[in-house]
Design a protein around this motif. Structure first.
Motif, short mmCIF file in Angstrom:
data_model
loop_
_atom_site.label_atom_id
_atom_site.label_comp_id
_atom_site.label_asym_id
_atom_site.label_seq_id
_atom_site.Cartn_x
_atom_site.Cartn_y
_atom_site.Cartn_z
N GLU A 1 0.82 -1.21 0.00
CA GLU A 1 0.00 0.00 0.00
C GLU A 1 0.86 1.27 0.00
OE1 GLU A 1 -2.92 -0.07 3.12
OE2 GLU A 1 -4.35 -1.07 1.80
N GLU A 2 2.00 1.20 0.66
CA GLU A 2 2.90 2.36 0.69
C GLU A 2 3.89 2.35 -0.47
OE1 GLU A 2 2.59 4.84 2.73
OE2 GLU A 2 0.97 3.92 3.86
N GLU A 3 3.76 1.34 -1.36
CA GLU A 3 4.62 1.23 -2.55
C GLU A 3 6.10 1.17 -2.19
OE1 GLU A 3 3.56 3.71 -5.91
OE2 GLU A 3 1.55 4.02 -5.11
N ARG A 4 6.41 0.31 -1.23
CA ARG A 4 7.80 0.10 -0.81
C ARG A 4 8.33 -1.16 -1.49
NH1 ARG A 4 8.92 5.10 0.84
NH2 ARG A 4 7.50 5.81 2.48
N CYS A 5 8.85 -0.99 -2.69
CA CYS A 5 9.25 -2.13 -3.52
C CYS A 5 10.39 -2.94 -2.90
CB CYS A 5 9.68 -1.64 -4.90
SG CYS A 5 8.35 -0.86 -5.83
N SER A 6 11.28 -2.30 -2.13
CA SER A 6 12.39 -3.03 -1.53
C SER A 6 11.90 -4.09 -0.56
CB SER A 6 13.33 -2.05 -0.82
OG SER A 6 12.65 -1.33 0.21
N VAL A 7 10.85 -3.77 0.20
CA VAL A 7 10.30 -4.75 1.14
C VAL A 7 9.60 -5.87 0.39
CG1 VAL A 7 8.71 -5.08 3.08
CG2 VAL A 7 10.04 -2.97 2.91
N VAL A 8 8.86 -5.52 -0.65
CA VAL A 8 8.18 -6.54 -1.46
C VAL A 8 9.20 -7.48 -2.09
CG1 VAL A 8 6.66 -6.92 -3.44
CG2 VAL A 8 6.24 -4.98 -1.91
N SER A 9 10.29 -6.93 -2.61
CA SER A 9 11.34 -7.76 -3.21
C SER A 9 11.96 -8.69 -2.18
CB SER A 9 12.44 -6.87 -3.83
OG SER A 9 11.92 -6.06 -4.84
N TYR A 10 12.15 -8.19 -0.97
CA TYR A 10 12.71 -9.03 0.09
C TYR A 10 11.80 -10.22 0.39
CZ TYR A 10 13.40 -10.62 4.88
OH TYR A 10 13.55 -11.40 6.00
N VAL A 11 10.50 -9.97 0.52
CA VAL A 11 9.55 -11.05 0.83
C VAL A 11 9.50 -12.06 -0.30
CG1 VAL A 11 7.15 -11.60 1.34
CG2 VAL A 11 8.18 -9.55 2.34
N CYS A 12 9.44 -11.56 -1.54
CA CYS A 12 9.34 -12.48 -2.69
C CYS A 12 10.60 -13.32 -2.85
CB CYS A 12 9.09 -11.67 -3.97
SG CYS A 12 7.46 -10.89 -4.03
N GLY A 13 11.72 -12.81 -2.40
CA GLY A 13 12.96 -13.56 -2.52
C GLY A 13 13.28 -14.43 -1.33
N LYS A 14 12.42 -14.42 -0.32
CA LYS A 14 12.64 -15.19 0.91
C LYS A 14 11.70 -16.38 0.91
CE LYS A 14 14.59 -15.20 5.14
NZ LYS A 14 16.05 -15.22 5.38
N ALA A 15 12.23 -17.57 0.68
CA ALA A 15 11.39 -18.76 0.58
C ALA A 15 10.62 -19.03 1.87
CB ALA A 15 12.26 -19.97 0.22
N SER A 16 11.20 -18.72 3.01
CA SER A 16 10.54 -18.99 4.28
C SER A 16 9.34 -18.08 4.53
CB SER A 16 11.53 -18.85 5.44
OG SER A 16 12.06 -17.53 5.48
N LEU A 17 9.20 -17.02 3.73
CA LEU A 17 8.06 -16.11 3.89
C LEU A 17 6.99 -16.34 2.84
CD1 LEU A 17 9.91 -12.75 4.70
CD2 LEU A 17 8.74 -14.28 6.30
N ALA A 18 7.12 -17.40 2.06
CA ALA A 18 6.16 -17.65 0.98
C ALA A 18 4.73 -17.79 1.50
CB ALA A 18 6.56 -18.91 0.21
N TRP A 19 4.59 -18.22 2.76
CA TRP A 19 3.26 -18.48 3.30
C TRP A 19 2.45 -17.20 3.55
CZ3 TRP A 19 2.27 -17.16 8.61
CH2 TRP A 19 3.40 -16.65 9.27
N ILE A 20 3.10 -16.03 3.59
CA ILE A 20 2.33 -14.79 3.80
C ILE A 20 1.97 -14.11 2.48
CG2 ILE A 20 3.52 -14.43 5.98
CD1 ILE A 20 4.87 -11.99 4.69
N LEU A 21 2.47 -14.63 1.37
CA LEU A 21 2.22 -13.98 0.09
C LEU A 21 0.75 -13.96 -0.28
CD1 LEU A 21 5.21 -15.43 -1.97
CD2 LEU A 21 4.92 -13.05 -1.27
N ASN A 22 0.00 -14.97 0.15
CA ASN A 22 -1.41 -15.07 -0.20
C ASN A 22 -2.34 -14.78 0.97
OD1 ASN A 22 -1.02 -15.88 -2.98
ND2 ASN A 22 -0.32 -17.86 -2.18
N MET A 23 -1.80 -14.26 2.07
CA MET A 23 -2.65 -13.91 3.20
C MET A 23 -3.56 -12.75 2.82
SD MET A 23 -0.24 -14.35 6.59
CE MET A 23 -1.62 -14.01 7.69
#
Length: 657
Positions: free
Chosen positions: A328-350
Motif C-alpha cells: 500500500e505504501e509502494e515500498r518495492c524493496s520490502v516486497v522484493s525481500y519477501v518475494c525472494g525469501k522462501a521462508s516467507l512464501a506463506w504470507i504472500l497469499n494472506m
C-alpha cells in the motif's frame, strides 16, 4: 486599558536598563545623587521634558511606583537588565533594582519567564551567576531555578537550547536536582538529545544528584524515543542509564522501537533491551514490523524476521501483514525481500479484513514493478477473490474500464494485460452481473464501502473535462506546428523550380525522381493527418461536446498526431534523398536511414520499458516462447517505422509510371 494591568515602563527607565547605565537608573529610582553619580545634562533635560519641569535638577517622577512599569512583553526592569548585558555595570544595575524590590527576582513576564530565564537565553553567564547569588541571599534560589515558564520549561532548558555548557554546569552546581524538573512536560535531557547536544546530555546525567534525571518528553514520549532518531551512540547511553524506557509507550501507544525502525543499529539495541516490544501494537494496531515496512526499511524488516520469525505474521487492526502495508505504501524493496525469501512464501497469499491479498493491493496501486515482482513468484496465487468476489484481474478491469480509467496511471492497462497473459482469471460471477456492477460504479450508485475505490460520476466528469481541456491545449500547438511545417514544405520544393523559359517552366526540377515523388506523398499525408489531429483536438477541448465524444476525439487525434510526426520525418528523409542522391547516394542514404530507425526506437521505448519489467514474470509463468513472440512484435514495429520512407518512395515510383 484594564485598570488592573500594570503600567507601561517609563521610556527613560527602559533606556537606562537596556544600556546598563547605573547613573541614570540610580537617579530615576532614588532621586538626587552625589555629584560623581549625577547623570549627564542631556538626560536631565529629557527627564524635565517628561515631567514638564523647567529646572535641570528635577527629582525623578514617582520613584516609589516607577519600577512597577513593564514592557509590552511584561518584562520588568530586572528582565531588561538581565537580558541586555553581562558586564559589571549590568550587575550593579541588577543589585540596584533588587535592593529596591527583592520580589522582582521571581517575577514572570507574559511568557512566564523570570529575569533568570532571560539572562540564560541571552547567554549572559556572569549575569546568571549573579542572579543565582542574589537568590541565595533571600533563600529562594531553588524556587527560582525550578520555576517554570508558560512552556513548562526551567532555566536549564534555556541553557540547553543555546548549547552553553558552562551555564548548564553552573546551574547544576547550584541545584544538582534541577534536571529532574519539570515533573510533567519535556525534560532538559530530552531537549538536549533532540538538539544533538551530546556533551550536555552527558553533563546532565553525570552532574545530577545520584545521577537521577527526568527522561520525560512531549506527548508521552521519553528520552529514548528521541535518542533512537539521533543515532546508536546516544541510544546506547540512554539504555545504559535507564533500560526500562524501552518498555514505555507514548500517548499513541508507540514504543521507542516503533520510532527506531528506520535505523537498523538503533532497532537492534532497543530490541535487545525489550524483545516483547516487537509484538506490541500501537493504538492503530501497527507493530514495529508494520512501521518498518511502511517506511521501506527492508533491512530492519529482515532483522525482525531473523530475530523472531513469527513476527512476520503479525496483523494490524485492518488484518494486514507487513507485506500488505509495504504494498500500500509502494515500498518495492520490502516486497522484493519477501518475494525472494522462501521462508516467507506463506504470507504472500494472506488476506486482510477486506479479503485483499498483496497482489490485489499492488493492482490497486497501479504499480507495475510491484505487480511483476509478485507475479514472478510462483507461490503467489493470481486468482484469489476478495470480500467483493474480485480477483486481481477483476480489480484491474474496473480500473481500465472507461470512464473510470481516464486519467489513471500509464501502467493500468499493462497490469491488466500482464495478469491476463500469465493466467489471471475473473471471479466466479455472471458477466451480466459484472457489467451491471460496473454500470452502477459508473453512475455513482455504489455501496458506501465502495466509495473509497471509485469517483462519483459528476465529480469525475468535471475532473476529466478539465484534464482534457488542459491536455488538448499543448497537443493542439504540436499538431498546428506539424501542419504548418508540412504546408510550407509543399511549396518550398527540394531542388527548386525550372526557369520560365523551360517547356515545363515553374515545375519542380526533381519532379521525375522517385524520392521526390515519395516526398510529396509523405508531406501531403503528414499534412492531412496533422490537420485531422488539429480538428480532433479542437473538438476534444470544446466543453459543449459530450464527454464520451471528447474522449473519442482525443484518442483518435493522438493517433493522427503521432502518425503525422513519423511521416513528417519520412518526408524530411525523402527530401534530403532527392537532393543529395546525385552527389552522395550511399552515405546520405545510410545516415538518414539510421535517423528514421532511431525515431522508430523512440516510439517503441514505452513497449521496451514495459517488457523489461514484464518479461521475467511472463517467462516464469508461460515460458520463453510467449515472451519472445511478444518481443518480436516490438522489433517488427521498429522495423516498420524505419521502413516508412522506403514505402513512400515505392509509392512514389509506382505513381510515376
Amino acid at each position: 486599558m484594564d485598570p488592573s494591568s500594570p503600567a507601561s515602563m517609563h521610556p527613560l527607565l527602559l533606556a537606562a536598563a537596556r544600556k546598563g547605565n547605573m547613573r541614570e537608573l540610580s537617579y530615576l529610582l532614588y532621586g538626587e545623587q552625589p555629584a560623581d553619580m549625577m547623570p549627564p545634562e542631556y538626560f536631565l533635560e529629557l527627564l524635565a521634558a517628561y515631567t514638564s519641569g523647567t529646572s535641570t535638577t528635577v527629582q525623578a517622577p514617582f520613584p516609589a511606583s516607577l519600577l512597577q512599569g513593564v514592557t509590552m512583553e511584561g518584562d520588568t526592569a530586572l528582565h531588561v537588565v538581565a537580558a541586555n548585558g553581562d558586564s559589571e555595570d549590568f550587575e550593579n544595575c541588577a543589585d540596584l533594582i533588587h535592593g529596591k524590590d527583592t520580589t522582582f527576582l521571581s517575577k514572570q513576564n507574559t511568557k512566564g519567564d523570570t529575569p533568570l530565564h532571560c539572562a540564560v537565553r541571552a547567554g549572559n553567564s556572569r549575569m546568571v551567576s549573579h542572579l543565582v547569588d542574589l537568590a541565595k541571599r533571600t533563600e529562594g534560589m531553588l524556587d527560582l531555578l525550578r520555576k517554570e515558564n508558560c512552556s513548562k520549561e526551567t532555566v536549564l532548558h534555556e541553557a540547553v537550547r543555546i548549547g552553553d555548557n558552562r551555564i548548564v554546569k553552573n546551574l547544576l552546581t547550584a541545584d544538582p536536582e534541577l534536571a529532574c524538573f519539570p515533573k510533567e512536560g519535556t525534560s532538559a535531557l530530552y531537549l538536549a538529545i533532540s538538539l544533538e547536544e551530546y556533551n550536555i546530555v552527558e553533563m546532565l546525567h553525570d552532574e545530577s544528584k545520584d545521577k537521577v534525571v527526568s527522561y520525560l518528553g512531549p506527548n508521552g514520549q521519553n528520552a529514548l524515543h528521541a535518542a533512537v532518531l539521533r543515532g546508536s551512540v546516544v541510544t546506547r547511553r540512554v539504555l545504559e542509564w535507564k533500560k526500562d524506557l524501552a518498555t514505555k509507550v507514548d500517548e499513541n501507544g508507540r514504543t521507542p522501537l516503533h520510532f527506531a525502525v528506520g535505523r537498523r543499529k538503533c532497532s537492534q539495541l532497543v530490541l535487545k533491551a525489550n524483545t516483547a516490544a516487537l509484538y506490541q501494537p500501537d493504538h492503530q494496531g501497527l507493530c514495529p514490523i508494520h512501521v518498518a515496512a511502511s517506511v521501506g526499511a527492508a533491512d530492519t524488516v529482515a532483522m525482525f524476521v531473523q530475530r523472531c520469525h513469527i513476527s512476520s505474521c503479525l496483523l494490524d487492526a485492518r488484518g494486514r501483514t507487513f507485506l500488505h502495508v509495504a504494498v500500500e505504501e509502494e515500498r518495492c524493496s520490502v516486497v522484493s525481500y519477501v518475494c525472494g525469501k522462501a521462508s516467507l512464501a506463506w504470507i504472500l497469499n494472506m488476506q486482510d479484513n477486506d479479503g485483499n491479498t498483496a497482489l490485489h493491493l499492488a493492482v490497486k496501486a497501479m504499480d507495475l514493478g510491484m505487480v511483476c515482482e509478485l507475479v514472478v513468484t510462483r507461490e503467489v496465487n493470481l486468482n484469489l477473490t476478495n470480500a467483493k468476489g474480485e480477483t486481481p484481474l477483476d480489480t484491474a478491469e474496473y480500473i481500465i474500464l472507461p470512464p473510470v480509467s481516464s486519467g489513471c496511471k500509464d501502467w493500468a492497462k499493462d497490469i491488466h494485460h500482464l495478469l491476463k497473459i500469465t493466467g489471471g482469471t475473473s471471479g466466479v460471477s455472471r458477466w451480466d452481473h459484472y457489467f451491471n456492477k460496473y454500470e452502477n460504479v459508473r453512475g455513482g450508485v455504489v455501496e458506501e464501502a465502495e466509495l473509497e475505490a471509485v469517483v462519483l460520476k459528476d465529480q469525475f466528469e468535471a475532473k476529466q473535462a478539465k484534464v482534457l481541456t488542459e491536455s488538448t491545449q499543448s497537443l493542439l500547438v504540436g499538431s498546428v506546428l506539424v501542419a504548418t511545417a508540412t504546408f510550407g514544405a509543399a511549396f518550398a520544393m527540394p531542388g527548386g523550380y525550372r526557369q520560365d523559359d523551360h517547356p515545363n517552366g515553374g515545375t519542380p526540377t526533381l519532379a521525375r525522381s522517385d524520392a521526390f515523388a515519395g516526398f510529396m506523398l509523405a508531406d501531403a499525408t503528414a499534412f492531412i493527418f496533422s490537420t485531422l489531429a488539429t480538428a480532433g483536438f479542437m473538438y476534444a477541448g470544446n466543453s459543449k461536446v459530450d464527454l464520451p465524444k471528447r474522449e473519442a476525439y482525443f484518442s483518435v487525434s493522438i493517433f493522427f498526431l503521432h502518425a503525422s510526426i513519423i511521416i513528417m520525418v519520412a518526408a524530411f528523409w525523402l527530401g534530403m534523398e532527392a537532393v543529395l542522391e546525385p552527389v552522395s547516394p550511399g552515405v546520405v542514404g545510410r545516415i538518414l536511414s539510421m535517423v528514421n530507425y532511431y525515431v522508430g526506437f523512440v516510439y517503441s521505448v514505452h513497449y521496451l520499458r514495459k517488457w523489461r519489467l514484464m518479461a521475467k514474470p511472463v517467462w516464469i509463468r508461460k515460458g520463453p516462447v510467449s515472451i519472445l513472440w511478444r518481443l518480436l512484435w516490438v522489433v517488427l514495429l521498429i522495423f516498420f517505422i524505419g521502413s516508412i520512407p522506403r514505402l513512400f518512395q515505392l509509392l512514389g515510383r509506382y505513381s510515376l509510371k
